[in-house]
Write an enzyme that holds these catalytic residues in place. Structure first.
Site, PDB file in Angstrom:
ATOM      1  N   ARG A 163       0.837  -1.212   0.000  1.00 28.11           N
ATOM      2  CA  ARG A 163       0.000   0.000   0.000  1.00 28.11           C
ATOM      3  C   ARG A 163       0.868   1.257   0.000  1.00 28.11           C
ATOM      4  O   ARG A 163       0.587   2.222  -0.715  1.00 28.11           O
ATOM      5  CB  ARG A 163      -0.943  -0.016   1.187  1.00 28.11           C
ATOM      6  CG  ARG A 163      -2.288  -0.654   0.907  1.00 28.11           C
ATOM      7  CD  ARG A 163      -2.193  -2.047   0.284  1.00 28.11           C
ATOM      8  NE  ARG A 163      -3.493  -2.653   0.080  1.00 28.11           N
ATOM      9  CZ  ARG A 163      -4.113  -3.434   0.974  1.00 28.11           C
ATOM     10  NH1 ARG A 163      -3.516  -3.741   2.115  1.00 28.11           N
ATOM     11  NH2 ARG A 163      -5.309  -3.920   0.715  1.00 28.11           N
ATOM     12  N   ASP A 192      -0.405  -6.572  -3.736  1.00 30.64           N
ATOM     13  CA  ASP A 192      -1.810  -6.216  -3.525  1.00 30.64           C
ATOM     14  C   ASP A 192      -2.287  -5.399  -4.717  1.00 30.64           C
ATOM     15  O   ASP A 192      -1.542  -5.186  -5.680  1.00 30.64           O
ATOM     16  CB  ASP A 192      -1.999  -5.457  -2.194  1.00 30.64           C
ATOM     17  CG  ASP A 192      -3.341  -5.797  -1.551  1.00 30.64           C
ATOM     18  OD1 ASP A 192      -4.372  -5.623  -2.233  1.00 30.64           O
ATOM     19  OD2 ASP A 192      -3.364  -6.239  -0.396  1.00 30.64           O
ATOM     20  N   HIS A 266      -7.150  -9.482  -4.457  1.00 31.62           N
ATOM     21  CA  HIS A 266      -6.069  -8.509  -4.215  1.00 31.62           C
ATOM     22  C   HIS A 266      -5.003  -8.622  -5.306  1.00 31.62           C
ATOM     23  O   HIS A 266      -3.799  -8.574  -5.032  1.00 31.62           O
ATOM     24  CB  HIS A 266      -5.462  -8.713  -2.825  1.00 31.62           C
ATOM     25  CG  HIS A 266      -6.370  -8.269  -1.717  1.00 31.62           C
ATOM     26  ND1 HIS A 266      -6.503  -6.962  -1.341  1.00 31.62           N
ATOM     27  CD2 HIS A 266      -7.222  -8.963  -0.921  1.00 31.62           C
ATOM     28  CE1 HIS A 266      -7.384  -6.858  -0.341  1.00 31.62           C
ATOM     29  NE2 HIS A 266      -7.847  -8.063  -0.077  1.00 31.62           N
ATOM     30  N   ASP A 329      -7.653 -13.802   1.221  1.00 32.58           N
ATOM     31  CA  ASP A 329      -8.745 -13.029   1.821  1.00 32.58           C
ATOM     32  C   ASP A 329      -9.492 -12.208   0.774  1.00 32.58           C
ATOM     33  O   ASP A 329      -8.956 -11.882  -0.285  1.00 32.58           O
ATOM     34  CB  ASP A 329      -8.191 -12.080   2.901  1.00 32.58           C
ATOM     35  CG  ASP A 329      -7.160 -11.122   2.334  1.00 32.58           C
ATOM     36  OD1 ASP A 329      -6.319 -11.580   1.539  1.00 32.58           O
ATOM     37  OD2 ASP A 329      -7.204  -9.926   2.663  1.00 32.58           O
ATOM     38  N   GLU A 330     -10.717 -11.871   1.117  1.00 30.99           N
ATOM     39  CA  GLU A 330     -11.500 -10.867   0.393  1.00 30.99           C
ATOM     40  C   GLU A 330     -11.471 -11.065  -1.130  1.00 30.99           C
ATOM     41  O   GLU A 330     -11.304 -10.107  -1.872  1.00 30.99           O
ATOM     42  CB  GLU A 330     -10.998  -9.459   0.754  1.00 30.99           C
ATOM     43  CG  GLU A 330     -11.135  -9.165   2.244  1.00 30.99           C
ATOM     44  CD  GLU A 330     -10.558  -7.813   2.651  1.00 30.99           C
ATOM     45  OE1 GLU A 330     -11.145  -7.186   3.534  1.00 30.99           O
ATOM     46  OE2 GLU A 330      -9.503  -7.406   2.114  1.00 30.99           O
ATOM     47  N   PHE A 422      -3.109  -3.376  14.173  1.00 31.12           N
ATOM     48  CA  PHE A 422      -2.400  -2.172  14.597  1.00 31.12           C
ATOM     49  C   PHE A 422      -2.589  -1.028  13.596  1.00 31.12           C
ATOM     50  O   PHE A 422      -1.989   0.036  13.748  1.00 31.12           O
ATOM     51  CB  PHE A 422      -0.901  -2.470  14.784  1.00 31.12           C
ATOM     52  CG  PHE A 422      -0.592  -3.400  15.939  1.00 31.12           C
ATOM     53  CD1 PHE A 422      -1.569  -3.810  16.829  1.00 31.12           C
ATOM     54  CD2 PHE A 422       0.706  -3.867  16.131  1.00 31.12           C
ATOM     55  CE1 PHE A 422      -1.277  -4.660  17.890  1.00 31.12           C
ATOM     56  CE2 PHE A 422       1.019  -4.716  17.184  1.00 31.12           C
ATOM     57  CZ  PHE A 422       0.026  -5.119  18.071  1.00 31.12           C
ATOM     58  N   ASP A 423      -3.429  -1.250  12.567  1.00 34.62           N
ATOM     59  CA  ASP A 423      -3.798  -0.112  11.720  1.00 34.62           C
ATOM     60  C   ASP A 423      -5.024   0.611  12.291  1.00 34.62           C
ATOM     61  O   ASP A 423      -5.417   1.650  11.772  1.00 34.62           O
ATOM     62  CB  ASP A 423      -4.037  -0.529  10.262  1.00 34.62           C
ATOM     63  CG  ASP A 423      -5.089  -1.623  10.105  1.00 34.62           C
ATOM     64  OD1 ASP A 423      -5.310  -2.398  11.071  1.00 34.62           O
ATOM     65  OD2 ASP A 423      -5.687  -1.711   9.014  1.00 34.62           O
TER      66      ASP A 423
HETATM   67  C1  ACM Z   1      -7.379  -8.696   5.841  1.00 30.43           C
HETATM   68  O1  ACM Z   1      -7.385  -7.820   6.717  1.00 30.43           O
HETATM   69  N1  ACM Z   1      -8.009  -8.505   4.694  1.00 30.43           N
HETATM   70  C2  ACM Z   1      -6.693  -9.955   6.032  1.00 30.43           C
END
Ligand code: ACM
Length: 534
Positions: A163, A192, A266, A329-330, A422-423
């Protein structure tokens, strides 16, 4: 030398400010003072750890301690002993004995000697963390006897250079500070939608095209609308030589770097580089400039599977880690649902639906990694449509995915948003720098228990440990990375290293106040503590 065992353990450790808290510690009166004549004594493989000590202590001390090859305790020395019979200390444990006569660090494995050195650094005056000679200081160690080993084998942090690119120098420093807290795993989120950050020789466009985006969203994705962009290109990537350097640097500090290559979602930066990997090969996509879940997903063709396995071959050459993270994920399935060729593929493979296709996709990688002697790890969505036989699950959407996986006999790393993201903000958002959202104060991290009550003893063995996530959307630079990581990572370090029984937030806070003196000297941009509530 009689050791004092009076008073409770917390009182003693609070005085010394050790983080993470050692398993057992007794203090005694007196100190040992390190002078330019104090020899480091080691032999065999312990020599490398003694050299690490020599290098680590030299800048602030302004002298390099003489290194003598030998074994066995001797007066006036700092002795590094590898002793395979100390099996009760495990792969990473150590014993550290400081008397007025000298120092002995014993461990069954090299990692233990290294972690013993980290404790020793914390026992010295905080000035030991300076990078140039400090005048007029006595380098004293208090007399202690410490027996210490970790509760969990996976003690991780994850960073996200996809990112916002994290320069190599910042990553090396991040590893140094991790190691000081006895973390042993760094997950690198290398790919990503917004960037591909690792050179792959066979597919140069991944970094020629995929490592660069035209601009970046300004402000928070959800709250700052209409969206504005900064108009400035952003990018960067690690060459294979950079990766070798990072991996070696981490290994020297007993930190394993786990690479993450995201699939099947992603995937936008990869598809922007090679459109044939996507579900609409005629469409030209750019590397994404905005955050949030993206629709673009790899198509499940033989060619795409071969591409990803080729990438994994180069990744495995670079990263000796047993675990290779494949994301998972996602992965939004809309493009799979809409694509005739993907639907034909589902029928051809005899699968029920898109969820089973995702499971099939992950299985191709699981088989492949297993054949190469590695292990697949992925975010908990890899449970959908059936978990691949060798897969380890990283549970992020709470603990349920991890519980389900452990019950099926799979290994698990706990990384739930509730305690390890932690974000998220560390205090009231109006007082904090821009972040993703959510709220994760220090005390909540400290209260984290990675082993869920739902699991019995046998199932609990599958919980390898836990990891803190530093997703990078709102982490534009190294200062912000440190701000989000610390002191929450101090709390997590204690969760994954120290015995559960000794957990005590007030005691931790008192030790942390001492410990922050060290981080100050190191110029770690930690978030200041809130005033103590008690
Ligand atoms: C995630 O936070 N998408 C693993």
């Amino acid at each position: 030398m009689p050791y004092s065992t009076s008073g409770n353990r917390e009182e003693h450790t609070a005085n010394l400010g050790l983080i993470p808290q050692p398993v057992e510690m007794r203090t005694a009166p007196g100190v040992f003072t390190i002078t330019p004549q104090t020899p480091l004594v080691a032999t065999g493989e312990a020599l490398a750890e003694a050299r690490m000590a020599q290098d680590t202590l030299a800048p602030a001390m302004g002298f390099r301690l003489p290194l003598i090859e030998g074994d066995g305790p001797r007066n006036g020395a700092i002795v590094w002993l590898l002793d395979e019979t100390l099996t009760e200390l495990g792969d990473e444990g150590y014993r550290l004995d400081v008397t007025t006569e000298g120092v002995v660090i014993r461990a069954p494995k090299r990692a233990g000697l290294f972690f013993g050195l980290q404790t020793m650094r914390q026992l010295l005056p905080p000035a030991i963390f300076r990078q140039a000679r400090v005048e007029g200081i006595e380098w004293t160690l208090p007399c202690v006897s410490i027996t210490d080993y970790p509760r969990f084998q996976w003690r991780g942090l994850m960073v996200d250079p996809a990112r916002h690119f994290i320069p190599k120098s910042a990553l090396l420093r991040f590893i140094d500070v991790m190691a000081l807290h006895k973390f042993n795993t760094l997950q690198l989120h290398l790919t990503d939608d917004q960037g591909w950050r690792i050179e792959i020789r066979k597919y140069p466009k991944l970094t020629e095209i995929g490592a660069w985006r035209d601009e970046t969203l300004i402000g928070n994705l959800l709250h700052d609308t209409p969206h504005k962009f900064d108009g400035r290109p952003h990018g960067g990537y690690y060459t294979q030589d950079d990766i070798r350097e990072i991996v070696r640097y981490a290994a020297d500090r007993h930190v394993t770097v786990v690479p993450e290559i995201e699939m099947p979602g992603h995937a936008r930066a990869a598809i922007a580089s090679y459109p044939e990997l996507g579900c609409n090969p005629d469409q030209r996509l750019s590397v994404r400039t905005i955050w949030g879940v993206c629709q673009d997903i790899f198509n499940p063709s033989d060619e795409t599977i071969a591409f990803l396995q080729d990438v994994l071959v180069e990744v495995m050459e670079l990263f000796p880690s047993t675990f290779i993270h494949i994301g998972g994920d996602e992965a939004v399935k809309d493009q799979w649902k809409a694509s005739e060729s993907v639907q034909a593929r589902i029928r051809e493979l005899g699968l029920e639906d898109e969820e089973e296709l995702q499971s099939w996709f992950i299985r191709q990688m699981d088989d492949f990694l297993t054949r190469h002697g590695r292990r697949l790890i992925g975010w908990d969505e890899i449970l959908q449509g059936g978990l691949a036989p060798g897969a380890t699950v990283m549970s992020w959407r709470g603990m349920d995915g991890g519980i389900a996986a452990a019950r099926k006999g799979h290994d698990v790393v706990m990384a739930p948003t509730s305690h390890t993201y932690f974000d998220y903000y560390q205090g009231p958002p109006e007082d904090e720098p821009l972040a993703w959202g959510g709220l994760l104060p220090l005390e909540t991290v400290y209260d984290f228990e990675p082993i869920p009550e739902e699991l019995d003893k046998e199932q609990s063995r599958h919980i390898l440990g836990a990891q803190g996530q530093l997703w990078g959307e709102y982490i534009p630079d190294e200062r912000q990375l440190e701000y989000m990581a610390y002191p929450r990572a101090c709390a997590l370090a204690e969760v994954v290293w120290s015995p559960k029984e000794g957990r005590d937030y007030d005691g931790f806070r008192q030790r942390l106040e001492r410990h922050l003196e060290r981080l100050k000297v190191l110029d770690v941009n930690y978030r200041p503590l809130d005033p103590a509530s008690r």
